[in-house]
Design a protein around this motif. Structure first.
Motif, short mmCIF file in Angstrom:
data_model
loop_
_atom_site.label_atom_id
_atom_site.label_comp_id
_atom_site.label_asym_id
_atom_site.label_seq_id
_atom_site.Cartn_x
_atom_site.Cartn_y
_atom_site.Cartn_z
N GLU A 230 0.83 -1.20 0.00
CA GLU A 230 0.00 0.00 0.00
C GLU A 230 0.87 1.26 0.00
O GLU A 230 0.60 2.21 -0.73
CB GLU A 230 -0.92 0.00 1.22
N GLU B 127 -10.98 -16.46 -8.61
CA GLU B 127 -11.16 -16.25 -7.17
C GLU B 127 -10.96 -17.55 -6.39
O GLU B 127 -10.48 -17.54 -5.26
CB GLU B 127 -12.55 -15.67 -6.92
N SER C 17 -7.65 -12.31 -8.10
CA SER C 17 -8.69 -11.29 -8.16
C SER C 17 -8.98 -10.97 -9.61
O SER C 17 -8.10 -11.05 -10.48
CB SER C 17 -8.25 -10.02 -7.41
N HIS D 129 -10.44 -8.29 -12.55
CA HIS D 129 -10.54 -6.85 -12.80
C HIS D 129 -11.03 -6.63 -14.23
O HIS D 129 -10.82 -7.48 -15.11
CB HIS D 129 -9.18 -6.17 -12.61
N HIS E 251 -20.60 -6.58 -8.34
CA HIS E 251 -19.77 -6.15 -7.21
C HIS E 251 -20.65 -5.82 -6.01
O HIS E 251 -20.35 -6.19 -4.88
CB HIS E 251 -18.97 -4.93 -7.65
N GLN F 14 -19.78 -6.41 -1.96
CA GLN F 14 -18.49 -5.75 -2.00
C GLN F 14 -18.65 -4.24 -2.20
O GLN F 14 -17.83 -3.61 -2.85
CB GLN F 14 -17.64 -6.33 -3.13
N ALA G 266 -18.26 -1.88 -0.26
CA ALA G 266 -17.47 -1.03 0.62
C ALA G 266 -16.92 0.13 -0.20
O ALA G 266 -16.48 -0.04 -1.34
CB ALA G 266 -16.34 -1.84 1.25
N SER H 10 -13.34 -0.04 -1.71
CA SER H 10 -13.29 -1.07 -2.74
C SER H 10 -13.95 -0.58 -4.02
O SER H 10 -13.46 -0.83 -5.13
CB SER H 10 -13.96 -2.35 -2.24
N ALA I 235 -11.71 1.85 -5.77
CA ALA I 235 -10.59 1.14 -6.40
C ALA I 235 -11.02 0.51 -7.71
O ALA I 235 -10.26 0.51 -8.70
CB ALA I 235 -10.04 0.09 -5.44
N ARG I 236 -12.24 -0.04 -7.76
CA ARG I 236 -12.75 -0.59 -9.01
C ARG I 236 -12.85 0.48 -10.09
O ARG I 236 -12.50 0.25 -11.26
CB ARG I 236 -14.13 -1.20 -8.77
N SER J 202 -8.89 6.32 -3.35
CA SER J 202 -8.12 5.19 -3.85
C SER J 202 -7.04 5.72 -4.76
O SER J 202 -7.29 6.56 -5.62
CB SER J 202 -9.02 4.20 -4.60
#
Length: 853
Positions: free
Chosen positions: A213, A291, A296, A298, A502, A507, A509, A512, A515-516, A552
């Motif tokens: 991070e 998964e 992950s 994308h 999503h 998901q 959040a 998150s 970030a997507r 993000s």
């Protein structure tokens, strides 16, 4: 006032030296002239750790009293009032004693940080909230003292204090961690080599994630686009075709060769060709496969597929890229080198694996169906075909001479114009129409080699040719544009479908979701801003008028004016993105993400409000139940005792000794019942509030069971015991365990048939002792077994005068507070068996958790 900085020393297990490292850091700070104080340090009797405290200022602890016992905790107010430069505070996850201002020590530390004081603290990996389930599966121990991961992730520095399992076991064996009488038990339970190795790996991986991070933030902040090969990250490109399964498994094997490598699958959606010919069913299956393999999935949007893939790979600092061999036919591969070859040419420092598969060169792709009509490459191809194709066709027709009629020549030139329109669009086609008119007139219309047309029929034919050619080019170009728009709409639909999935998978959040969005459009940062105060005319460019709710990437936008593109969600929320200007057609997707971000924010806030309201609702429910209990169940024994006492005080009746004794016995029994009811109510209130005091010590069952039976009063004759004398001691609070057994035995005695006694027995099973309270009563239906542990209910009991329905609820609560379990089971032949399971030997969760060498 600026916020203080937090530094955390993280270890895999007690004894690795976190407290020692913290104190050494404090001494180094003092040598550099910093004002350092010790807010709280637990030495646990370790001499070398205690020696470091010599010469350091220690803030006196605060003394708290609870249930007749005294406790000491950090005096947070005194530390803030002292206002040092640095405060050393041990054991970040510690639970404060009842009566403290905050329930957890990390909350005390946050108050110190808000006062502008730097803090150095310590924590073990098994105290992180997200890892408690993993630690329980590894060690068999449930950690009751936890700290939210976000608290540690927000730390400015997290330093790992590492030690091999073999070295840590040697330190434990030498008496450097626990007292001598605790060493053997610790070595054979929590401190087994396998446990320590697994905990060490958890700590290393967690710190590696924290470092990732920090590295990502640094790279984004400094605009570093190149790949830094600090960790293996394997990206696999998915086309949505059937070969994706093969590519994913191949990429997983590549990632598996390096311990701790990351696997990422990416699908590029765009309005043009390349990887846009995707099957939703294939992608859904491949997402599940990725998964399942620990990776992950994308999805990104890009017009140029190779560059979009490489931008994503560089953005995640990937080291390897797995791409499938082309599915195009041989002719298509000759005409253009394809996505894979383009990726290899542009990959730079990223290793590219070109993987063959069963779909290689099958020619299944239909490039013209998904290609954009106005792409730069196709326009150039159209101009090239016009410049080269028309002269070549004219030369061929000149060589053929009179073998080809004029009408055929016009049709051939018309076919050439249609081909140019298909390839290059409108303007190359119009140019080709005009050029074809000129060539037909010059070479084939009398008089030759002049632009004059002698025959009116030829002039009409040439004019019709130009009009038809321009019309055909316009129709073909319009169809190409509509195809491109349809493909673009399909790409947007696919992205929105991924967004909906999503959300449906839970998901949503906020971080998150942002970030997507950042990954989808290859942005530098995405930030959700909230207005502070009332709107102003110039506040779009004022960072003070906005606060960052979530972000993000980095660096974040401090105000909407600092963004390349922003979406106003409502009067107070703005989504700001930075990295590149988005096309107008992308705003629909961006606005969908912005709307979902607002929904996610509201969900988080509602959840937070619900969590805050839950204790109030629980307290209100408890208060209502207590009032009902006081008004109903407590009244009966109180009235009985009062009537007996009033009768004894009466001077109008001369009571015999027998009558007097009977009245006293009734009063005593009623008051004893009242005492038990009040004690149960108080203990249940303490359990609900989380302030029940515990004194865990080794306890012998052969002492506890007889006392529990004696405490039953008249019911003692309806209970028999069969407890072996050779059982080991268990870890429990003797008084609380006696309360548990009394409640269970009284229930069993009251529900057993008159001719059969309730039975209490015990046996050892591994590192636990099971105490069984057995009755031959009616039992409890399987579906209702958990309901009996709810407070203030009797599950249909006819006797409403012997309690308030707290016995079993309190018994389970007390048992779990001591680290045990209470479960119901069926008695063979009919009846109910209550099983109390308690630990035999002390485990690491009861052992000291402070650090030192």
């Amino acid at each position: 006032m600026p916020q203080g900085r937090l530094r955390v020393y993280l270890g895999a297990a007690p004894g690795v030296g976190k407290t020692f490292a913290m104190l050494e850091e404090g001494l180094r700070g003092m040598e550099r002239g910093r004002d350092v104080v010790v807010g709280l340090v637990e030495t646990h009797g370790r001499a070398r750790t205690a020696a470091l405290l010599d010469g350091m200022e220690v803030v006196p602890r605060r003394i708290l009293f609870h249930r007749g016992e005294s406790f000491t905790e950090m005096d947070t107010e005194a530390v803030i009032a002292r206002r040092p430069g640095v405060a050393l505070v041990d054991e970040l996850a510690h639970t404060n004693a009842p009566g403290s201002r905050n329930a957890k020590r990390w909350q005390d530390i946050e108050q110190i940080l808000e006062a502008g004081i730097d803090v150095v603290s310590t924590v073990n990996i098994h105290h992180l909230e997200s890892l408690t389930d993993v630690v329980r599966r590894i060690t068999g121990v449930t950690q009751r003292e936890t700290v939210p991961d976000e608290v540690v992730r927000r730390a400015d520095q997290v330093e790992l204090v590492d030690m091999t399992p073999q070295a840590l076991r040697r330190r434990l064996a030498h008496g450097n961690i626990y007292a001598p009488e605790e060493i053997d038990a610790a070595l054979s339970s929590y401190f087994r080599e396998g446990n320590l190795t697994a905990l060490r790996q958890l700590a290393l991986l967690w710190v590696a994630g924290k470092v990732d991070e920090q590295l990502e933030h640094y790279r984004a902040e400094h605009g570093i686009a190149g790949t830094w090969e600090v960790r293996e990250r394997v990206v696999v490109a998915l086309t949505g075709g059937p070969e994706g399964d093969t590519l994913i498994r191949r990429a997983a094997r590549v990632a598996g060769r390096s311990s701790g490598a990351d696997l990422l699958a990416v699908h590029v959606t765009r309005a043009g060709g390349g990887l846009s010919d995707a099957s939703p069913a294939h992608l859904a299956r491949q997402r599940a496969l990725v998964e399942a393999l620990g990776g992950s999935y994308h999805q990104v949007v890009g017009q140029d597929v190779p560059r979009a893939l490489l931008d994503f790979a560089r953005g995640v600092n990937a080291t390897q890229l797995v791409v499938g061999a082309s599915r195009r036919g041989r002719l298509a591969q000759v005409l253009s080198r394809g996505v894979g070859t383009e990726i290899i040419a542009l990959s730079g420092s990223i290793d590219v694996h070109m993987v063959t598969h069963g779909e290689t060169a099958t020619g299944r792709r239909r490039p013209w169906r998904s290609r954009a009509g106005l792409s730069r490459i196709r326009r150039m191809a159209g101009w090239g075909l016009t410049a080269l194709g028309l002269p070549a066709l004219a030369a061929l027709l000149v060589l053929l001479g009179g073998a080809v009629s004029m009408s055929s020549r016009i049709l051939l030139f018309l076919l050439m114009v249609a081909g140019v329109a298909l390839v290059g669009g409108r303007w190359p086609a119009i140019t080709a129409a005009v050029g074809g008119f000129a060539l037909l007139n010059w070479f084939f219309t009398p008089p030759l080699h002049t632009l004059f047309v002698a025959d009116a029929d030829n002039l009409l034919a040439l004019t019709v040719f130009v009009l038809v050619a321009i019309t055909v080019s316009a129709v073909v170009d319009l169809a190409a544009r509509r195809t491109a728009e349809a493909a673009r709409a399909g790409a947007e639909a696919e992205v929105l479908s991924t967004l909906a999935g999503h959300v449906l998978r839970g998901q949503a959040a906020l971080v998150s979701l942002l970030a997507r969005l950042r990954e989808t459009f290859a942005l530098t940062s995405v930030t959700l801003l909230e207005r502070v105060g009332e709107p102003g005319p110039e506040d779009r460019a004022d960072p003070e008028a906005w606060r960052i709710l979530a972000t993000s990437g980095g660096p974040p936008c401090a105000c909407p004016a600092a963004a390349d593109t922003d979406v106003v969600i409502d009067a107070s929320l703005v989504l700001a993105v930075r990295g590149r200007l988005l096309e107008a057609s992308d705003r629909r997707v961006l606005e969908a993400f912005a709307t979902e971000a607002a929904v996610a924010l509201r969900q988080e806030r509602l959840q937070h409000e619900a969590e805050q309201a839950r204790p109030l609702a629980e307290a209100d429910r408890m208060r209502t139940a207590l009032l009902a209990a006081v008004s109903h169940d407590l009244r009966t024994p109180l009235a009985s005792a009062k009537a007996s006492v009033d009768s004894l005080r009466s001077t109008e009746i001369a009571w015999s000794e027998h009558d007097r004794a009977e009245l006293l016995a009734t009063a005593a029994e009623s008051l004893a019942m009242l005492d038990r009811l009040v004690a149960n109510l108080l203990d249940m209130s303490r359990l609900q509030a989380g302030v029940l005091g515990l004194a865990l010590h080794p306890v012998a069952l052969e002492e506890i069971v007889p006392r529990s039976v004696d405490a039953l009063g008249p019911l003692r004759d309806r209970v028999r015991g069969d407890v072996p004398l050779d059982l080991p001691e268990i870890v429990a609070d003797a008084a609380l365990l006696e309360r548990v057994l009394v409640n269970l035995l009284s229930n069993a005695a009251r529900h057993s048939p008159p001719d059969q006694k309730a039975l209490i027995t015990a046996s050892r099973h591994g590192d636990r002792v099971e105490i069984r309270v057995i009755d031959r009563g009616p039992g409890i239906p399987y579906a209702a077994r958990e309901q009996v542990f709810l407070p203030f209910q009797r599950l249909g009991d006819r006797d409403n005068h012997t309690g308030v329905g707290l016995g079993l609820a309190l018994a389970r609560g007390l048992t779990e507070a001591m680290g045990g379990t209470l479960v119901p089971d069926e008695t063979p032949g009919g009846g109910l068996t209550m099983i109390v399971s308690m630990r035999v030997l002390p485990s690491a969760e009861d052992a000291p958790t402070g650090e030192g060498p």
